[in-house]
Design a protein around this motif. Sequence first.
Motif, short mmCIF file in Angstrom:
data_model
loop_
_atom_site.label_atom_id
_atom_site.label_comp_id
_atom_site.label_asym_id
_atom_site.label_seq_id
_atom_site.Cartn_x
_atom_site.Cartn_y
_atom_site.Cartn_z
N THR A 89 0.97 -1.09 -0.18
CA THR A 89 -0.01 0.07 0.04
C THR A 89 0.87 1.35 -0.10
O THR A 89 0.48 2.25 -0.63
N PHE A 90 2.05 1.14 0.62
CA PHE A 90 2.88 2.47 0.58
C PHE A 90 3.41 2.65 -0.86
O PHE A 90 3.82 3.56 -0.90
N ALA A 91 3.99 1.48 -1.17
CA ALA A 91 4.60 1.28 -2.56
C ALA A 91 3.63 1.94 -3.63
O ALA A 91 3.99 2.70 -4.40
N ALA A 92 2.34 1.62 -3.40
CA ALA A 92 1.32 2.02 -4.43
C ALA A 92 1.13 3.62 -4.33
O ALA A 92 0.99 4.34 -5.40
N PHE A 93 1.15 4.07 -3.16
CA PHE A 93 0.93 5.37 -2.92
C PHE A 93 2.18 6.39 -3.29
O PHE A 93 2.14 7.43 -3.72
N GLU A 94 3.50 5.66 -3.24
CA GLU A 94 4.44 6.39 -3.68
C GLU A 94 4.63 6.61 -5.15
O GLU A 94 4.91 7.44 -5.73
N LYS A 95 4.10 5.69 -6.00
CA LYS A 95 3.94 5.39 -7.28
C LYS A 95 2.98 6.68 -7.74
O LYS A 95 3.00 7.32 -8.51
N LEU A 96 1.68 6.65 -7.07
CA LEU A 96 1.02 7.85 -7.10
C LEU A 96 1.41 9.30 -6.88
O LEU A 96 1.15 9.98 -7.81
N VAL A 97 2.16 9.23 -6.00
CA VAL A 97 2.81 10.81 -5.66
C VAL A 97 3.81 11.13 -7.01
O VAL A 97 3.79 12.25 -7.35
N LYS A 98 4.46 10.17 -7.25
CA LYS A 98 5.52 10.35 -8.31
C LYS A 98 4.65 10.83 -9.79
O LYS A 98 5.28 11.67 -10.47
N GLU A 99 3.58 10.02 -10.02
CA GLU A 99 2.91 10.39 -11.14
C GLU A 99 2.33 11.95 -10.95
O GLU A 99 2.13 12.59 -12.04
N ALA A 100 2.02 12.34 -9.60
CA ALA A 100 1.29 13.58 -9.67
C ALA A 100 2.45 14.65 -9.81
O ALA A 100 2.23 15.63 -10.65
N ILE A 101 3.51 14.28 -9.34
CA ILE A 101 4.57 15.11 -9.67
C ILE A 101 5.32 15.33 -10.88
O ILE A 101 5.53 16.37 -11.69
N ARG A 102 5.24 14.25 -11.60
CA ARG A 102 5.74 14.02 -13.10
C ARG A 102 4.69 14.71 -13.93
O ARG A 102 5.41 15.61 -14.97
N ARG A 103 3.46 14.80 -13.65
CA ARG A 103 2.38 15.48 -14.61
C ARG A 103 2.15 16.96 -14.10
O ARG A 103 1.23 17.60 -14.75
N GLN A 104 2.84 17.18 -13.02
CA GLN A 104 2.65 18.69 -12.39
C GLN A 104 1.04 18.92 -12.24
O GLN A 104 0.57 20.14 -12.81
N VAL A 105 0.41 18.21 -11.54
CA VAL A 105 -1.04 18.70 -11.42
C VAL A 105 -1.27 19.69 -10.68
O VAL A 105 -0.47 20.30 -9.73
N ASP A 106 -2.47 20.32 -10.53
CA ASP A 106 -2.66 21.40 -10.01
C ASP A 106 -2.88 21.22 -8.21
O ASP A 106 -2.68 21.96 -7.40
N PHE A 107 -3.67 20.00 -8.09
CA PHE A 107 -3.76 19.63 -6.76
C PHE A 107 -4.02 18.02 -6.99
O PHE A 107 -4.18 17.20 -7.73
N MET A 108 -4.35 17.46 -5.39
CA MET A 108 -4.79 16.11 -5.17
C MET A 108 -5.80 16.19 -4.40
O MET A 108 -5.99 16.88 -3.51
N VAL A 109 -6.84 15.00 -4.70
CA VAL A 109 -7.90 15.03 -3.60
C VAL A 109 -7.87 13.53 -3.27
O VAL A 109 -7.78 12.51 -4.11
N ILE A 110 -8.13 13.22 -1.90
CA ILE A 110 -8.22 11.99 -1.38
C ILE A 110 -9.51 11.74 -0.84
O ILE A 110 -9.74 12.50 0.22
N SER A 111 -10.30 10.90 -1.20
CA SER A 111 -11.65 10.89 -0.82
C SER A 111 -11.78 9.69 0.31
O SER A 111 -12.83 8.89 0.28
N GLY A 112 -11.08 9.64 1.25
CA GLY A 112 -11.19 8.88 2.38
C GLY A 112 -10.59 7.43 2.63
O GLY A 112 -9.85 7.12 1.70
N ASP A 113 -10.50 7.01 3.70
CA ASP A 113 -9.55 6.05 4.17
C ASP A 113 -8.32 5.89 3.75
O ASP A 113 -7.80 5.08 3.09
N LEU A 114 -7.44 6.75 4.16
CA LEU A 114 -6.06 6.99 4.16
C LEU A 114 -5.32 5.88 4.93
O LEU A 114 -4.34 5.29 4.48
N PHE A 115 -5.93 5.47 5.97
CA PHE A 115 -5.35 4.34 6.86
C PHE A 115 -6.57 3.37 6.65
O PHE A 115 -7.53 3.49 6.64
#
Length: 406
Positions: A36-62
Amino acid sequence: MDKIRFIHCADLHLDSPFVGLKHLPAELFERIQNSTFAAFEKLVKEAIRRQVDFMVISGDLFDEEDRSIRAQAKLVNQFNLLGEEGIPVYVIHGNHDHLGGFRLELDMPENVLIFDKETEVKELVTKSGALVKLAGFSYGTRHIRERRISEYPKQIEADYVIGLLHGSEGSVHSTHESYAPFSINELKEKNYHYWALGHIHQRQVLHQEPPIVYPGNIQGRHRKETGEKGCYLVELSQQDAVLEFIPTQDIIWGKVVVSLEGVERFGEVFQLIEKAAEEFEVNGDCLLQVDLIDFKDLNSDMIHAIDNGDLLQALQADLPAGETIKWVHSIKLSRFEHVDIDVKDPFITDVIHTLRNMNVLEGKEALVELYEHPSLYRYIDSLKEDELSQLVEETVDLILHPSRSQ
Protein backbone atom coordinates in the motif's frame (compact mmCIF):
# COMPACT_ATOMS: atom_id res chain seq x y z
CA MET A 1 -11.16 29.71 -18.75
CA ASP A 2 -8.01 27.61 -18.25
CA LYS A 3 -8.25 23.89 -17.66
CA ILE A 4 -7.43 22.31 -14.31
CA ARG A 5 -5.68 18.97 -13.76
CA PHE A 6 -5.79 16.95 -10.57
CA ILE A 7 -5.38 13.45 -9.17
CA HIS A 8 -8.40 11.77 -7.60
CA CYS A 9 -7.66 8.79 -5.37
CA ALA A 10 -9.32 7.13 -2.40
CA ASP A 11 -9.07 4.19 -0.02
CA LEU A 12 -5.31 4.06 0.41
CA HIS A 13 -5.67 1.77 3.44
CA LEU A 14 -2.06 2.30 4.45
CA ASP A 15 -0.78 -0.30 6.90
CA SER A 16 -3.36 -2.89 5.84
CA PRO A 17 -2.67 -6.07 7.87
CA PHE A 18 -3.05 -8.54 4.94
CA VAL A 19 -4.51 -11.18 7.23
CA GLY A 20 -4.05 -14.84 6.29
CA LEU A 21 -0.90 -14.50 4.15
CA LYS A 22 1.81 -15.26 6.68
CA HIS A 23 2.40 -18.65 5.06
CA LEU A 24 4.03 -16.90 2.09
CA PRO A 25 7.82 -16.70 1.74
CA ALA A 26 9.19 -13.99 4.03
CA GLU A 27 10.46 -11.79 1.20
CA LEU A 28 7.15 -11.90 -0.66
CA PHE A 29 5.11 -11.35 2.52
CA GLU A 30 7.21 -8.31 3.43
CA ARG A 31 6.63 -6.90 -0.03
CA ILE A 32 2.88 -7.42 0.27
CA GLN A 33 2.86 -5.73 3.68
CA ASN A 34 4.54 -2.69 2.13
CA SER A 35 2.47 -2.72 -1.07
CA THR A 36 0.00 0.00 0.00
CA PHE A 37 2.91 2.33 0.73
CA ALA A 38 4.61 1.44 -2.58
CA ALA A 39 1.35 2.13 -4.43
CA PHE A 40 0.99 5.57 -2.86
CA GLU A 41 4.61 6.39 -3.66
CA LYS A 42 3.90 5.58 -7.33
CA LEU A 43 0.83 7.80 -7.19
CA VAL A 44 2.79 10.73 -5.78
CA LYS A 45 5.51 10.33 -8.43
CA GLU A 46 2.84 10.48 -11.13
CA ALA A 47 1.32 13.62 -9.61
CA ILE A 48 4.73 15.31 -9.57
CA ARG A 49 5.69 14.11 -13.05
CA ARG A 50 2.44 15.44 -14.51
CA GLN A 51 2.57 18.64 -12.44
CA VAL A 52 -1.08 18.53 -11.40
CA ASP A 53 -2.76 21.52 -9.81
CA PHE A 54 -3.80 19.55 -6.72
CA MET A 55 -4.68 16.11 -5.35
CA VAL A 56 -7.96 14.89 -3.85
CA ILE A 57 -8.10 11.93 -1.43
CA SER A 58 -11.67 10.77 -0.75
CA GLY A 59 -11.33 8.92 2.54
CA ASP A 60 -9.74 5.90 4.23
CA LEU A 61 -6.12 6.98 4.07
CA PHE A 62 -5.41 4.46 6.82
CA ASP A 63 -6.71 0.94 7.29
CA GLU A 64 -7.38 1.28 11.01
CA GLU A 65 -8.83 4.03 13.15
CA ASP A 66 -5.87 3.58 15.52
CA ARG A 67 -3.39 4.44 12.76
CA SER A 68 0.25 3.60 13.34
CA ILE A 69 3.01 6.17 13.65
CA ARG A 70 4.84 4.28 10.88
CA ALA A 71 1.93 4.74 8.46
CA GLN A 72 1.54 8.40 9.34
CA ALA A 73 5.26 9.07 8.95
CA LYS A 74 5.35 7.51 5.50
CA LEU A 75 2.27 9.49 4.48
CA VAL A 76 3.69 12.77 5.77
CA ASN A 77 6.91 12.11 3.85
CA GLN A 78 4.98 11.77 0.59
CA PHE A 79 2.89 14.85 1.35
CA ASN A 80 6.12 16.80 1.88
CA LEU A 81 7.31 15.77 -1.58
CA LEU A 82 4.08 17.15 -3.03
CA GLY A 83 4.47 20.31 -0.96
CA GLU A 84 7.95 20.89 -2.38
CA GLU A 85 6.35 20.91 -5.83
CA GLY A 86 3.60 23.31 -4.77
CA ILE A 87 0.85 20.68 -5.01
CA PRO A 88 -1.88 21.00 -2.37
CA VAL A 89 -3.75 17.92 -1.12
CA TYR A 90 -7.43 17.96 -0.11
CA VAL A 91 -8.40 15.17 2.27
CA ILE A 92 -11.57 13.76 3.77
CA HIS A 93 -11.45 10.96 6.33
CA GLY A 94 -13.74 7.94 5.96
CA ASN A 95 -15.10 5.18 8.15
CA HIS A 96 -11.75 3.40 8.56
CA ASP A 97 -9.77 6.48 9.58
CA HIS A 98 -12.48 8.65 11.14
CA LEU A 99 -11.57 11.67 13.21
CA GLY A 100 -12.82 10.10 16.45
CA GLY A 101 -10.28 7.26 16.48
CA PHE A 102 -7.71 7.19 19.28
CA ARG A 103 -4.27 7.91 17.88
CA LEU A 104 -0.94 9.59 18.32
CA GLU A 105 -1.12 12.01 15.43
CA LEU A 106 1.72 13.60 13.49
CA ASP A 107 1.33 17.15 12.26
CA MET A 108 0.49 17.39 8.57
CA PRO A 109 2.39 19.73 6.21
CA GLU A 110 0.83 23.08 5.26
CA ASN A 111 -0.08 21.86 1.76
CA VAL A 112 -2.47 19.26 3.26
CA LEU A 113 -5.98 20.55 3.91
CA ILE A 114 -8.29 18.24 5.88
CA PHE A 115 -12.06 18.68 5.94
CA ASP A 116 -13.83 18.83 9.32
CA LYS A 117 -16.67 16.55 10.44
CA GLU A 118 -19.16 19.25 9.44
CA THR A 119 -19.57 19.82 5.71
CA GLU A 120 -17.48 22.77 4.57
CA VAL A 121 -16.14 24.44 1.41
CA LYS A 122 -12.45 25.04 0.79
CA GLU A 123 -11.03 27.38 -1.85
CA LEU A 124 -8.04 27.17 -4.19
CA VAL A 125 -6.64 29.43 -6.88
CA THR A 126 -4.49 27.42 -9.29
CA LYS A 127 -1.21 28.68 -10.76
CA SER A 128 -3.07 29.55 -13.95
CA GLY A 129 -5.61 31.63 -12.01
CA ALA A 130 -8.65 29.29 -11.97
CA LEU A 131 -10.84 29.54 -8.86
CA VAL A 132 -11.66 26.05 -7.54
CA LYS A 133 -13.97 25.33 -4.61
CA LEU A 134 -14.19 21.93 -2.95
CA ALA A 135 -17.02 20.75 -0.69
CA GLY A 136 -16.87 17.80 1.67
CA PHE A 137 -16.75 16.42 5.21
CA SER A 138 -14.73 13.90 7.20
CA TYR A 139 -16.29 11.12 9.27
CA GLY A 140 -16.39 12.11 12.92
CA THR A 141 -17.22 8.52 13.93
CA ARG A 142 -16.92 5.15 12.23
CA HIS A 143 -20.60 4.63 11.43
CA ILE A 144 -22.42 7.34 9.48
CA ARG A 145 -25.67 5.81 8.25
CA GLU A 146 -27.60 9.03 7.66
CA ARG A 147 -27.71 10.92 4.37
CA ARG A 148 -25.33 13.87 4.42
CA ILE A 149 -25.71 15.04 0.84
CA SER A 150 -28.33 17.67 1.77
CA GLU A 151 -25.59 19.57 3.63
CA TYR A 152 -23.64 20.23 0.42
CA PRO A 153 -24.46 23.74 -0.83
CA LYS A 154 -25.95 24.33 -4.28
CA GLN A 155 -24.84 26.86 -6.89
CA ILE A 156 -21.39 27.56 -5.48
CA GLU A 157 -19.79 30.48 -7.32
CA ALA A 158 -16.44 29.38 -8.78
CA ASP A 159 -14.79 28.42 -12.06
CA TYR A 160 -14.84 24.78 -10.94
CA VAL A 161 -16.66 23.07 -8.07
CA ILE A 162 -15.69 19.62 -6.83
CA GLY A 163 -17.55 17.50 -4.28
CA LEU A 164 -15.72 15.02 -2.05
CA LEU A 165 -17.85 12.25 -0.55
CA HIS A 166 -17.01 8.94 1.12
CA GLY A 167 -20.19 6.92 0.90
CA SER A 168 -22.54 4.54 -0.89
CA GLU A 169 -24.66 5.12 -3.97
CA GLY A 170 -27.94 3.28 -3.60
CA SER A 171 -27.81 1.30 -6.86
CA VAL A 172 -24.17 0.14 -6.57
CA HIS A 173 -23.94 -3.52 -5.55
CA SER A 174 -21.03 -3.75 -3.14
CA THR A 175 -19.50 -5.87 -0.41
CA HIS A 176 -19.01 -2.71 1.65
CA GLU A 177 -21.36 -1.48 4.35
CA SER A 178 -23.70 1.34 3.34
CA TYR A 179 -22.41 4.63 4.74
CA ALA A 180 -23.49 8.23 4.03
CA PRO A 181 -25.86 7.04 1.28
CA PHE A 182 -26.76 9.18 -1.72
CA SER A 183 -28.27 8.93 -5.19
CA ILE A 184 -26.85 10.06 -8.53
CA ASN A 185 -29.71 12.53 -8.95
CA GLU A 186 -28.92 14.11 -5.58
CA LEU A 187 -25.34 14.73 -6.73
CA LYS A 188 -26.40 16.07 -10.14
CA GLU A 189 -28.77 18.56 -8.51
CA LYS A 190 -25.81 20.30 -6.84
CA ASN A 191 -24.46 21.43 -10.26
CA TYR A 192 -20.85 20.58 -9.40
CA HIS A 193 -18.26 19.95 -12.10
CA TYR A 194 -16.92 16.71 -10.59
CA TRP A 195 -17.77 14.31 -7.76
CA ALA A 196 -14.74 12.63 -6.16
CA LEU A 197 -16.13 9.58 -4.37
CA GLY A 198 -14.55 7.03 -2.05
CA HIS A 199 -15.49 3.88 -0.08
CA ILE A 200 -16.16 1.43 -2.95
CA HIS A 201 -12.96 -0.41 -3.90
CA GLN A 202 -14.02 -1.25 -7.45
CA ARG A 203 -13.45 1.69 -9.78
CA GLN A 204 -16.63 2.91 -11.44
CA VAL A 205 -17.73 5.96 -13.38
CA LEU A 206 -21.35 6.32 -12.24
CA HIS A 207 -22.13 9.29 -14.47
CA GLN A 208 -20.39 11.11 -17.30
CA GLU A 209 -21.70 14.68 -17.21
CA PRO A 210 -20.82 15.66 -14.59
CA PRO A 211 -18.31 12.88 -13.82
CA ILE A 212 -19.33 10.98 -10.68
CA VAL A 213 -16.41 8.68 -9.98
CA TYR A 214 -15.21 5.92 -7.66
CA PRO A 215 -11.48 5.46 -8.40
CA GLY A 216 -11.32 2.26 -6.32
CA ASN A 217 -8.45 1.58 -3.95
CA ILE A 218 -4.80 2.00 -4.96
CA GLN A 219 -3.70 -1.55 -4.04
CA GLY A 220 -5.74 -4.74 -3.81
CA ARG A 221 -5.64 -6.08 -0.25
CA HIS A 222 -7.01 -9.61 -0.67
CA ARG A 223 -8.11 -12.18 -3.23
CA LYS A 224 -11.49 -10.51 -3.84
CA GLU A 225 -9.85 -7.25 -4.98
CA THR A 226 -8.54 -8.50 -8.30
CA GLY A 227 -7.12 -6.62 -11.26
CA GLU A 228 -5.40 -3.28 -11.66
CA LYS A 229 -5.85 -0.68 -8.93
CA GLY A 230 -4.99 2.99 -9.00
CA CYS A 231 -6.25 6.55 -9.37
CA TYR A 232 -7.64 8.95 -11.96
CA LEU A 233 -5.90 11.88 -13.57
CA VAL A 234 -8.73 14.35 -14.22
CA GLU A 235 -8.57 17.26 -16.67
CA LEU A 236 -11.54 19.61 -16.45
CA SER A 237 -12.48 22.41 -18.81
CA GLN A 238 -15.72 24.35 -19.13
CA GLN A 239 -16.61 22.12 -22.09
CA ASP A 240 -15.71 18.61 -20.99
CA ALA A 241 -13.84 16.27 -18.66
CA VAL A 242 -11.09 13.82 -19.57
CA LEU A 243 -10.31 10.95 -17.19
CA GLU A 244 -7.17 8.84 -17.42
CA PHE A 245 -6.81 5.80 -15.17
CA ILE A 246 -3.30 5.40 -13.74
CA PRO A 247 -2.42 1.95 -12.30
CA THR A 248 -0.51 2.17 -9.01
CA GLN A 249 -0.66 -1.33 -7.51
CA ASP A 250 2.58 -3.01 -6.52
CA ILE A 251 1.10 -6.52 -6.74
CA ILE A 252 -2.03 -7.67 -8.59
CA TRP A 253 -4.46 -10.24 -7.23
CA GLY A 254 -5.74 -12.59 -9.92
CA LYS A 255 -7.87 -15.71 -10.33
CA VAL A 256 -7.81 -18.57 -12.83
CA VAL A 257 -10.39 -21.30 -13.29
CA VAL A 258 -9.11 -24.76 -14.22
CA SER A 259 -11.42 -27.52 -15.47
CA LEU A 260 -10.56 -31.06 -14.37
CA GLU A 261 -13.07 -32.70 -16.69
CA GLY A 262 -11.86 -36.25 -17.34
CA VAL A 263 -8.77 -35.79 -15.14
CA GLU A 264 -7.95 -38.69 -12.84
CA ARG A 265 -4.23 -38.40 -12.05
CA PHE A 266 -2.57 -36.05 -9.57
CA GLY A 267 0.17 -35.19 -12.06
CA GLU A 268 -2.39 -33.97 -14.59
CA VAL A 269 -3.92 -31.62 -12.03
CA PHE A 270 -0.47 -30.26 -11.24
CA GLN A 271 0.38 -29.68 -14.91
CA LEU A 272 -2.95 -28.02 -15.71
CA ILE A 273 -2.50 -25.52 -12.88
CA GLU A 274 1.07 -24.75 -13.94
CA LYS A 275 -0.10 -24.17 -17.51
CA ALA A 276 -2.97 -21.91 -16.42
CA ALA A 277 -0.62 -19.83 -14.26
CA GLU A 278 1.89 -19.53 -17.08
CA GLU A 279 -0.79 -18.38 -19.56
CA PHE A 280 -2.44 -15.92 -17.16
CA GLU A 281 -1.90 -12.47 -18.69
CA VAL A 282 -0.99 -9.83 -16.17
CA ASN A 283 0.82 -6.50 -16.10
CA GLY A 284 3.24 -6.99 -13.21
CA ASP A 285 3.72 -9.43 -10.37
CA CYS A 286 0.63 -11.19 -9.08
CA LEU A 287 -0.84 -13.51 -6.47
CA LEU A 288 -3.09 -16.13 -8.03
CA GLN A 289 -6.08 -18.00 -6.69
CA VAL A 290 -6.85 -21.22 -8.58
CA ASP A 291 -10.45 -22.43 -8.67
CA LEU A 292 -10.83 -26.07 -9.71
CA ILE A 293 -14.08 -27.12 -11.37
CA ASP A 294 -15.46 -30.33 -12.95
CA PHE A 295 -13.55 -32.54 -10.51
CA LYS A 296 -16.06 -35.39 -10.27
CA ASP A 297 -13.51 -37.91 -11.63
CA LEU A 298 -11.02 -37.26 -8.82
CA ASN A 299 -10.88 -39.89 -6.09
CA SER A 300 -11.28 -39.02 -2.42
CA ASP A 301 -7.51 -39.18 -1.71
CA MET A 302 -6.79 -36.60 -4.39
CA ILE A 303 -9.59 -34.34 -3.16
CA HIS A 304 -8.19 -34.62 0.35
CA ALA A 305 -4.70 -33.69 -0.94
CA ILE A 306 -6.19 -30.54 -2.43
CA ASP A 307 -8.31 -29.66 0.61
CA ASN A 308 -5.48 -30.12 3.12
CA GLY A 309 -2.97 -28.05 1.13
CA ASP A 310 -0.62 -30.80 -0.09
CA LEU A 311 -1.10 -29.83 -3.74
CA LEU A 312 -0.58 -26.15 -2.98
CA GLN A 313 2.62 -26.88 -1.08
CA ALA A 314 3.98 -28.97 -3.95
CA LEU A 315 3.06 -26.33 -6.49
CA GLN A 316 4.67 -23.50 -4.54
CA ALA A 317 7.86 -25.53 -4.23
CA ASP A 318 8.16 -26.27 -7.96
CA LEU A 319 6.49 -23.36 -9.72
CA PRO A 320 9.21 -21.90 -11.98
CA ALA A 321 10.15 -18.27 -11.46
CA GLY A 322 10.19 -15.96 -14.49
CA GLU A 323 10.52 -12.24 -15.07
CA THR A 324 7.02 -11.84 -13.68
CA ILE A 325 6.15 -13.41 -10.33
CA LYS A 326 2.98 -15.50 -10.46
CA TRP A 327 2.61 -16.96 -7.00
CA VAL A 328 -0.30 -19.34 -6.42
CA HIS A 329 -1.50 -18.44 -2.94
CA SER A 330 -4.56 -20.71 -2.78
CA ILE A 331 -6.27 -23.60 -4.55
CA LYS A 332 -9.98 -24.17 -4.08
CA LEU A 333 -12.39 -26.84 -5.22
CA SER A 334 -15.40 -24.87 -6.46
CA ARG A 335 -18.43 -26.59 -5.03
CA PHE A 336 -21.02 -24.12 -6.33
CA GLU A 337 -22.95 -26.74 -8.30
CA HIS A 338 -24.54 -28.70 -5.50
CA VAL A 339 -26.31 -31.97 -6.21
CA ASP A 340 -29.21 -33.48 -4.34
CA ILE A 341 -27.94 -36.17 -1.98
CA ASP A 342 -30.08 -38.70 -0.16
CA VAL A 343 -29.71 -37.88 3.53
CA LYS A 344 -31.65 -40.07 5.94
CA ASP A 345 -31.30 -37.85 9.01
CA PRO A 346 -34.25 -35.38 8.89
CA PHE A 347 -32.39 -32.87 11.06
CA ILE A 348 -29.44 -32.72 8.62
CA THR A 349 -31.89 -32.46 5.73
CA ASP A 350 -33.56 -29.46 7.39
CA VAL A 351 -30.19 -27.79 8.09
CA ILE A 352 -29.06 -28.18 4.47
CA HIS A 353 -32.41 -26.93 3.19
CA THR A 354 -32.18 -23.86 5.48
CA LEU A 355 -28.62 -23.10 4.37
CA ARG A 356 -29.35 -23.42 0.67
CA ASN A 357 -32.40 -21.17 0.92
CA MET A 358 -30.64 -18.47 2.92
CA ASN A 359 -30.48 -15.03 1.31
CA VAL A 360 -27.71 -12.46 1.78
CA LEU A 361 -29.59 -10.52 4.47
CA GLU A 362 -30.17 -13.70 6.49
CA GLY A 363 -26.52 -14.59 6.06
CA LYS A 364 -25.46 -11.21 7.48
CA GLU A 365 -27.83 -11.62 10.41
CA ALA A 366 -26.34 -15.04 11.18
CA LEU A 367 -22.87 -13.46 11.27
CA VAL A 368 -23.80 -10.23 13.04
CA GLU A 369 -21.71 -11.02 16.13
CA LEU A 370 -18.60 -11.27 13.95
CA TYR A 371 -19.37 -8.04 12.07
CA GLU A 372 -19.85 -6.11 15.30
CA HIS A 373 -16.99 -7.66 17.28
CA PRO A 374 -14.65 -4.80 18.33
CA SER A 375 -11.49 -6.71 17.36
CA LEU A 376 -12.72 -8.47 14.21
CA TYR A 377 -15.02 -6.08 12.31
CA ARG A 378 -12.21 -4.31 10.44
CA TYR A 379 -11.03 -7.57 8.88
CA ILE A 380 -14.43 -8.72 7.57
CA ASP A 381 -16.11 -7.45 4.42
CA SER A 382 -19.87 -7.78 4.00
CA LEU A 383 -21.14 -10.88 2.21
CA LYS A 384 -22.37 -10.68 -1.32
CA GLU A 385 -24.43 -13.33 -3.08
CA ASP A 386 -21.70 -15.41 -4.74
CA GLU A 387 -19.61 -15.42 -1.55
CA LEU A 388 -22.59 -16.60 0.49
CA SER A 389 -23.18 -19.40 -2.04
CA GLN A 390 -19.58 -20.54 -1.67
CA LEU A 391 -19.74 -20.41 2.12
CA VAL A 392 -23.01 -22.38 2.13
CA GLU A 393 -21.73 -25.10 -0.18
CA GLU A 394 -18.47 -25.46 1.79
CA THR A 395 -20.55 -25.81 4.97
CA VAL A 396 -22.84 -28.39 3.34
CA ASP A 397 -19.83 -30.32 2.12
CA LEU A 398 -18.39 -30.44 5.65
CA ILE A 399 -21.74 -31.66 7.00
CA LEU A 400 -21.96 -34.43 4.41
CA HIS A 401 -18.24 -35.31 4.42
CA PRO A 402 -16.84 -34.45 7.86
CA SER A 403 -13.68 -36.49 7.22
CA ARG A 404 -12.49 -33.88 4.72
CA SER A 405 -11.97 -31.38 7.50
CA GLN A 406 -9.56 -33.64 9.36
